[in-house]
Write a protein that holds these residues in place. Structure first.
Motif, PDB file in Angstrom:
ATOM      1  N   ALA A 186       0.822  -1.214   0.000  1.00 26.55           N
ATOM      2  CA  ALA A 186       0.000   0.000   0.000  1.00 26.55           C
ATOM      3  C   ALA A 186       0.853   1.260   0.000  1.00 26.55           C
ATOM      4  CB  ALA A 186      -0.919  -0.012   1.220  1.00 26.55           C
ATOM      5  N   ASN A 187       2.171   1.081  -0.081  1.00 26.71           N
ATOM      6  CA  ASN A 187       3.077   2.220  -0.175  1.00 26.71           C
ATOM      7  C   ASN A 187       3.159   3.043   1.112  1.00 26.71           C
ATOM      8  OD1 ASN A 187       4.927   3.601  -1.934  1.00 26.71           O
ATOM      9  ND2 ASN A 187       3.467   5.308  -2.023  1.00 26.71           N
ATOM     10  N   HIS A 188       2.823   2.418   2.243  1.00 26.37           N
ATOM     11  CA  HIS A 188       2.968   3.127   3.520  1.00 26.37           C
ATOM     12  C   HIS A 188       4.415   3.075   4.006  1.00 26.37           C
ATOM     13  CE1 HIS A 188      -1.466   3.426   4.937  1.00 26.37           C
ATOM     14  NE2 HIS A 188      -1.382   3.487   3.634  1.00 26.37           N
ATOM     15  N   VAL A 209       7.592  -3.150  -6.367  1.00 25.78           N
ATOM     16  CA  VAL A 209       6.167  -3.435  -6.524  1.00 25.78           C
ATOM     17  C   VAL A 209       5.766  -2.860  -7.880  1.00 25.78           C
ATOM     18  CG1 VAL A 209       3.860  -3.070  -5.577  1.00 25.78           C
ATOM     19  CG2 VAL A 209       5.828  -3.216  -4.026  1.00 25.78           C
ATOM     20  N   VAL A 210       5.164  -3.696  -8.723  1.00 25.62           N
ATOM     21  CA  VAL A 210       4.877  -3.272 -10.101  1.00 25.62           C
ATOM     22  C   VAL A 210       3.381  -3.374 -10.380  1.00 25.62           C
ATOM     23  CG1 VAL A 210       5.286  -3.784 -12.545  1.00 25.62           C
ATOM     24  CG2 VAL A 210       7.155  -4.008 -10.889  1.00 25.62           C
ATOM     25  N   TRP A 211       2.842  -2.344 -10.991  1.00 29.52           N
ATOM     26  CA  TRP A 211       1.423  -2.316 -11.368  1.00 29.52           C
ATOM     27  C   TRP A 211       1.278  -1.560 -12.676  1.00 29.52           C
ATOM     28  CZ3 TRP A 211      -2.755   1.552 -10.710  1.00 29.52           C
ATOM     29  CH2 TRP A 211      -4.025   1.000 -10.855  1.00 29.52           C
ATOM     30  N   GLN A 212       0.502  -2.114 -13.586  1.00 31.60           N
ATOM     31  CA  GLN A 212       0.327  -1.500 -14.910  1.00 31.60           C
ATOM     32  C   GLN A 212       1.675  -1.164 -15.549  1.00 31.60           C
ATOM     33  OE1 GLN A 212      -2.449   1.768 -14.308  1.00 31.60           O
ATOM     34  NE2 GLN A 212      -4.175   0.372 -14.651  1.00 31.60           N
ATOM     35  N   ASP A 213       2.580  -2.141 -15.482  1.00 32.66           N
ATOM     36  CA  ASP A 213       3.922  -2.020 -16.080  1.00 32.66           C
ATOM     37  C   ASP A 213       4.758  -0.888 -15.491  1.00 32.66           C
ATOM     38  OD1 ASP A 213       3.306  -4.146 -17.778  1.00 32.66           O
ATOM     39  OD2 ASP A 213       2.307  -2.778 -19.176  1.00 32.66           O
ATOM     40  N   LYS A 214       4.327  -0.349 -14.376  1.00 23.64           N
ATOM     41  CA  LYS A 214       5.125   0.717 -13.766  1.00 23.64           C
ATOM     42  C   LYS A 214       5.562   0.305 -12.369  1.00 23.64           C
ATOM     43  CE  LYS A 214       2.301   4.137 -14.242  1.00 23.64           C
ATOM     44  NZ  LYS A 214       1.537   5.367 -14.481  1.00 23.64           N
ATOM     45  N   LEU A 232       5.891   1.046  -8.704  1.00 22.91           N
ATOM     46  CA  LEU A 232       5.210   1.993  -7.825  1.00 22.91           C
ATOM     47  C   LEU A 232       6.210   2.544  -6.821  1.00 22.91           C
ATOM     48  CD1 LEU A 232       1.858   0.169  -7.030  1.00 22.91           C
ATOM     49  CD2 LEU A 232       2.365   1.784  -8.853  1.00 22.91           C
ATOM     50  N   THR A 233       6.334   3.842  -6.799  1.00 26.77           N
ATOM     51  CA  THR A 233       7.234   4.441  -5.821  1.00 26.77           C
ATOM     52  C   THR A 233       6.492   5.525  -5.068  1.00 26.77           C
ATOM     53  OG1 THR A 233       7.969   6.090  -7.401  1.00 26.77           O
ATOM     54  CG2 THR A 233       9.268   4.063  -7.260  1.00 26.77           C
ATOM     55  N   GLY A 234       7.093   5.978  -4.009  1.00 23.27           N
ATOM     56  CA  GLY A 234       6.482   6.979  -3.149  1.00 23.27           C
ATOM     57  C   GLY A 234       5.904   8.168  -3.904  1.00 23.27           C
ATOM     58  N   ARG A 235       6.691   8.719  -4.800  1.00 26.88           N
ATOM     59  CA  ARG A 235       6.285   9.948  -5.480  1.00 26.88           C
ATOM     60  C   ARG A 235       5.076   9.765  -6.384  1.00 26.88           C
ATOM     61  NH1 ARG A 235      11.631  11.637  -7.867  1.00 26.88           N
ATOM     62  NH2 ARG A 235      10.943   9.742  -8.858  1.00 26.88           N
ATOM     63  N   ASP A 236       5.166   8.733  -7.228  1.00 31.47           N
ATOM     64  CA  ASP A 236       4.150   8.580  -8.274  1.00 31.47           C
ATOM     65  C   ASP A 236       3.052   7.598  -7.902  1.00 31.47           C
ATOM     66  OD1 ASP A 236       5.749  10.232  -9.751  1.00 31.47           O
ATOM     67  OD2 ASP A 236       6.922   8.549 -10.539  1.00 31.47           O
ATOM     68  N   HIS A 237       2.924   7.312  -6.629  1.00 33.23           N
ATOM     69  CA  HIS A 237       1.990   6.262  -6.239  1.00 33.23           C
ATOM     70  C   HIS A 237       0.540   6.675  -6.471  1.00 33.23           C
ATOM     71  CE1 HIS A 237      -0.111   3.374  -3.668  1.00 33.23           C
ATOM     72  NE2 HIS A 237       0.883   2.583  -4.001  1.00 33.23           N
ATOM     73  N   PRO A 238      -0.228   5.814  -7.171  1.00 32.00           N
ATOM     74  CA  PRO A 238      -1.645   6.123  -7.416  1.00 32.00           C
ATOM     75  C   PRO A 238      -2.473   5.864  -6.158  1.00 32.00           C
ATOM     76  CG  PRO A 238      -1.069   4.021  -8.425  1.00 32.00           C
ATOM     77  CD  PRO A 238       0.173   4.532  -7.782  1.00 32.00           C
ATOM     78  N   VAL A 239      -2.425   6.803  -5.231  1.00 33.68           N
ATOM     79  CA  VAL A 239      -3.001   6.651  -3.889  1.00 33.68           C
ATOM     80  C   VAL A 239      -4.441   6.120  -3.906  1.00 33.68           C
ATOM     81  CG1 VAL A 239      -3.695   7.942  -1.815  1.00 33.68           C
ATOM     82  CG2 VAL A 239      -1.518   8.426  -2.939  1.00 33.68           C
TER      83      VAL A 239
END
Lengths: 290, 290
Positions: A50-52, A60-65, A67-74
């Motif tokens: 959950a990027n906490h 952690v990969v989602w939709q070929d991206k 996931l990192t703190g900055r760009d996380h689709p909250v």
């Protein structure tokens, strides 16, 4: 629709490895149980997904991206956890309002129905709720946000038996209203056997089971009879545990039964239930010698 | 040895009555379970008994004295509760040291044995423990202090199945080493049936059951058969619930069976287990229509 994957995910706290090289693949629109003993790292894994908190290495990969703190689709991911991020002096109503601002739309119909069913007054403050009611309220919020992935860390912590049954039904109802992936961790293993489709079991910093419930149960056997014959039959199979009670010897195995091996009349084979399988899969040796 | 009694104990939060006119009598050296639905007031009652919060009216009496904030014999009463009074950045070792200063002597042998059995490193900080391990640590401390009355508020909250079994055994072991009164609240009712001697059930701000386990189970029956005959047989008995499944009608009762009433062949009488009795005693109407 995209799977949520972890690639070589590792987490250390100081020198201690708590998750080691996890490669998971969480499908969309599926209900998962994440099981494991106390301290196995379930909460840590859910917090990373959950990027906490961040992984020490891997991704952690989602939709070929990645996931990192900055760009996380909250708004696509929501974690309900033991750590209450709500302000305790806030009313439930206000928390729902704030959550809506952060997470996007909110299923007010479901939330209202659940508040009513559990007799939770939205004017109350979090600080006025008992342990069980805090859990209930946090789960109501988690099921009402529009996230694609909802992580429920012990959603039945402190709930009485009747409320547990109600909550399981509402989890299913929320899922039927709008499919999404729900990953829930719990220690009441048997109770969720009919709720979830897929089981993940964490043990000793690794995932030791990643299996459909049906497959897991299909491979969980108790084989009883005279010791020599049971041992002969079980040769080469994955034996989780064995015990001798009087003359009856029992092997607990996690394996497909060999198709070409004859089952002697003296031995009895039956399936273990989910809780038994879990205990045998995760037990430490000689733990219960109090 | 003196009983711990409450006399007309009432607690309000604002206008809301949460405990109403409780008259309890807790015997020395006895293990009690305090049961009740979520929000029934279990934690509030234990907090008052331990002098962490005050009653709105009525009193708590011990050794012929009313226990009040000022003169409270702190070392004789200990509450382990959800609210962690420990400093989270403190090590377990330090917390034990501080507790010893406050509570008097400490059963270091028991604590060491339990820390080892549960694989808890005393150098760890509270903040590093998972939910289940926090509960375990708090219970270890509570069982190691020299109090005459130990109140355990959900000592198995977040514990996995194996750890629950271990903890029940250690509660018994601690009790056998040194008798004292232990009052524990829990939602896993069936699991404590063999651990406790006496059951208290809170419902709707009142104590509805104050009974030895044996007596409670002896009076808990399920009576099944054709509806008319079951109803005739149950006339005048305390009926907790009834249900009709196909042609089979079942009454759940909490009463002694009338000695002078003939049991027709068409009806079957069996005992309920503790969990079933509890659910029937505390169920709200139409709760499960999700």
């Amino acid at each position: 629709m995209s799977n949520l994957e972890t690639k070589h995910l590792t987490k250390k706290f100081g020198n201690q490895v708590v998750l080691d090289d996890l490669n998971l693949n969480l499908k969309p629109n599926t209900i998962y149980a994440l099981l494991g003993r106390n301290g196995a790292g379930k909460s840590t894994l859910l917090s990373i997904l959950a990027n906490h908190i961040f992984a020490s290495s891997g991704s952690v990969v989602w939709q070929d991206k990645e996931l990192t703190g900055r760009d996380h689709p909250v708004q696509e991911f929501y974690l309900m956890s033991e750590h209450n991020l709500f302000n305790k002096s806030d009313s439930l109503k206000n928390i729902i309002k704030k959550t809506t601002l952060l997470q996007g739309t909110f299923d007010q119909t479901l939330a209202d129905e659940m508040l009513l069913a559990f007799k939770l007054d939205p004017k109350k403050k979090v600080s006025q709720l008992s342990t069980g009611y805090r859990t209930i309220f946090k789960t109501i919020v988690a099921l009402s946000v529009p996230a694609e992935y909802v992580f429920l860390d012990e959603p039945i912590l402190g709930l009485d038996a009747n409320h547990r049954v109600m909550l399981y039904r509402y989890i299913l109802k929320a899922y039927e209203n709008r499919a999404r992936t729900i990953v829930l961790s719990t220690h009441l293993v048997e109770e969720i056997a009919n709720l979830v489709a897929h089981i993940l079991i964490l043990k000793d910093v690794k995932i030791i089971v990643d299996s459909d419930v049906e497959d897991l149960l299909a491979k969980s056997y108790q084989i009883s009879g005279p010791k020599e014959e049971v041992q002969l039959y079980c040769q080469g199979l994955q034996i989780l545990d064995d015990e001798q009670i009087g003359t009856l010897y029992t092997c607990y195995i996690y394996a497909d039964l060999p198709a070409n091996r004859i089952i002697p009349d003296s031995i009895v084979i039956k399936h273990s239930d989910l809780q038994d399988s879990f205990i045998k899969l995760t037990e430490e040796e000689r733990e219960l010698n109090v």
